[in-house]
Design an enzyme around this catalytic site. Structure first.
Site, PDB file in Angstrom:
ATOM      1  CG  ASP A  74     -46.958  49.284 -44.214  1.00 39.29           C
ATOM      2  OD1 ASP A  74     -45.887  48.656 -44.115  1.00 39.29           O
ATOM      3  OD2 ASP A  74     -47.494  49.887 -43.261  1.00 39.29           O
TER       4      ASP A  74
ATOM      5  CG  ASP B 138     -45.937  45.575 -39.045  1.00 44.33           C
ATOM      6  OD1 ASP B 138     -46.605  44.548 -38.828  1.00 44.33           O
ATOM      7  OD2 ASP B 138     -44.701  45.567 -39.228  1.00 44.33           O
TER       8      ASP B 138
END
Ligand SMILES: [Mg+2]
Length: 170
Positions: free
Chosen positions: A7, A9
């Site tokens: 991922d 952020d």
């Protein structure tokens, strides 16, 4: 062939609460991520980023803005092989948007021999863990999102403080 799916952020760069990273200046790397990817690079055949970016769907930024942001990200973190993103609004129910597994299937389609069962998903949210679980990957939760691990422990295989701690455990 096995991949590390990351991922973006809250894993690679600092979260902007209630906001999006809308330009390269707003992209601030988390400490230790460059060192972490140097370690991960030795253990995985590929390193991919999978990121929901509905700021595009909302009109807060453009695909071109995201390209600029990702050019900065990959120049700081050259071991990233490819970044997949979903620009669609959550309300559009796109198969590309995590926790649906469209981005994992896209990566597998583009990289023959890639085995999702031997791959790992690292994220800071329950949507990342569900994405990884549904795609048959090992899941790793990082960060201080404790509600995910306590509310849905079956989604989380391993937990570390941050990406560097995970990388050092490999
Ligand atoms: Mg995140």
């Amino acid at each position: 062939m096995k991949a590390l799916f990351l991922d973006r952020d809250g894993v690679l760069n600092v979260l902007r609460p209630n906001d999006y990273v809308k330009n390269p200046d707003e992209l601030v790397l988390m400490p230790g991520v460059a060192e972490a990817l140097t370690l991960c690079h030795k253990h995985f055949d590929y390193i991919f980023v999978v990121t929901n970016q509905q700021g595009i769907g909302k009109g807060l930024m453009t695909e071109r803005d995201l390209e600029d942001i990702h050019a900065k990200l990959t120049s700081a973190l050259p071991f990233i092989d490819k970044i997949y993103h979903c620009p669609h609004l959550k309300s559009a129910h796109s198969f590309l948007r995590k926790p649906s597994i469209g981005m994992a299937l896209q990566a597998r389609r583009e990289h023959p021999g890639l085995r999702l069962k031997e791959s790992v998903m690292v994220g800071d949210a329950s949507t990342d863990m569900l994405f990884g679980r549904r795609a048959g990957m090992t899941t790793v939760l990082v960060g201080d999102n404790s509600d995910c691990a306590t509310a849905q422990p079956w989604l989380v295989d391993y937990r570390y403080n941050d990406l560097l701690a995970f990388a050092e455990s490999l």
